[in-house]
Design a protein around this motif. Structure first.
Motif, PDB file in Angstrom:
ATOM      1  N   HIS A   6     115.882 -10.813  48.402  1.00 31.90           N
ATOM      2  CA  HIS A   6     116.629 -10.871  49.651  1.00 31.90           C
ATOM      3  C   HIS A   6     118.128 -11.033  49.453  1.00 31.90           C
ATOM      4  N   THR A  25     110.642  -4.858  51.077  1.00 33.20           N
ATOM      5  CA  THR A  25     110.820  -6.142  51.758  1.00 33.20           C
ATOM      6  C   THR A  25     110.804  -7.300  50.775  1.00 33.20           C
ATOM      7  N   GLU A  30     115.927  -7.511  54.011  1.00 25.95           N
ATOM      8  CA  GLU A  30     116.506  -6.738  55.113  1.00 25.95           C
ATOM      9  C   GLU A  30     117.526  -5.724  54.616  1.00 25.95           C
ATOM     10  N   ARG A  34     117.350  -1.778  55.520  1.00 27.03           N
ATOM     11  CA  ARG A  34     118.436  -1.094  56.225  1.00 27.03           C
ATOM     12  C   ARG A  34     118.978   0.066  55.407  1.00 27.03           C
ATOM     13  N   ALA A  60     119.047  -6.121  65.207  1.00 22.57           N
ATOM     14  CA  ALA A  60     119.365  -7.235  64.308  1.00 22.57           C
ATOM     15  C   ALA A  60     120.111  -8.337  65.048  1.00 22.57           C
ATOM     16  N   ASN A  75     112.915  -7.473  59.914  1.00 16.44           N
ATOM     17  CA  ASN A  75     112.235  -6.699  58.876  1.00 16.44           C
ATOM     18  C   ASN A  75     111.031  -5.951  59.448  1.00 16.44           C
TER      19      ASN A  75
END
Length: 248
Positions: A6, A25, A30, A34, A60, A75
């Motif tokens: 992350h 993920t 995120e 994206r 978001a 997510n």
């Protein structure tokens, strides 16, 4: 040195484009999702790409601070959208925007409208009006079709959910497409969830599988036969996981 999950690190595009969505993920969070969306949207015309990117940014913002058990809520919205784009082969911007917005009215109506919280029921009607102004009536109608109704006193929540699936999606083929991706993310992805929600979700979702399977194979569901076969296998996998969870 191993990069912690992350963290906003650059991921090679060729690698990201072949990774399963839940793997993105787990490893890249995120930021990776994206980035994958941006890469996939390159196939759209410029105006369509811009409006979908706008919806991703707004989603978001609306769901900022909202979490599922192990991750930021956004997510889920990104995976639902990417699944439709990558695996269902749907590039209609209204469908992609709806996927990004599909939980907004249910979860964030106050944020959408700017109205103060805690003063009466959620302002869903006003939230749908905001959605219509921003993305048009078709998106608002599709979001309405996949939005769970307000709980009714004395009505079993699971029964209400299943009845809504069967009725709200019966006459709206494109809403089925969005709900199938949503359900796949929740159902097949149930193994990525922890805590008491796992058992509750398995009990809730197991009754939805035959309903969604029947809707999937209706002739007016606007997906290629190969895509329908892929989704059928995903529904079968979800059912096996529900059965194993409930047996335990």
């Amino acid at each position: 040195m191993i990069t912690p999950p992350h963290q906003p690190t650059a991921v090679p595009a060729a690698q990201l484009l072949v990774m399963p969505l839940h793997a993105i993920t787990e490893i890249h969070g995120e930021t990776g999702l994206r980035q994958r969306l941006t890469l996939e949207l390159d196939q759209l015309p410029a105006l369509d790409r811009c409006v979908v990117e706008d919806a991703a940014t707004w989603a978001a913002q609306l769901h900022a601070g909202q979490r599922r058990t192990r991750e930021p809520y956004v997510n889920h919205l990104l995976r639902v959208t990417l699944r439709i784009l990558c695996y269902y082969r749907v590039t209609d911007p209204d469908i992609l925007i709806t996927a990004l917005m599909h939980d907004a009215v249910e979860d964030q109506p106050w944020t959408m409208t700017g109205l103060p919280t805690g003063h009466g029921p959620p302002p869903r009607e006003q939230a749908f009006a905001v959605l219509t102004t921003r993305y048009g009536p078709r998106v608002a109608r599709l979001v309405d079709a996949v939005t769970n109704p307000e709980p009714e006193a004395g009505v079993d929540r699971v029964r209400q959910y299943l009845d809504h699936l069967a009725t709200a999606l019966a006459d709206d083929p494109w809403a089925r497409v969005i709900k199938l991706s949503d359900f796949t993310d929740n159902g097949v992805g149930i193994i990525h969830t922890v805590g008491p929600k796992v058992q509750r979700s398995a009990r809730k979702y197991t009754g939805a599988v035959p309903i969604l399977r029947a809707l999937l194979h209706r002739p007016d569901t606007p997906l290629d036969p190969q895509v329908k076969d892929h989704i059928r296998r995903q529904l079968d996998l979800a059912q096996r996981r529900f059965t194993a969870i409930l047996a335990a």
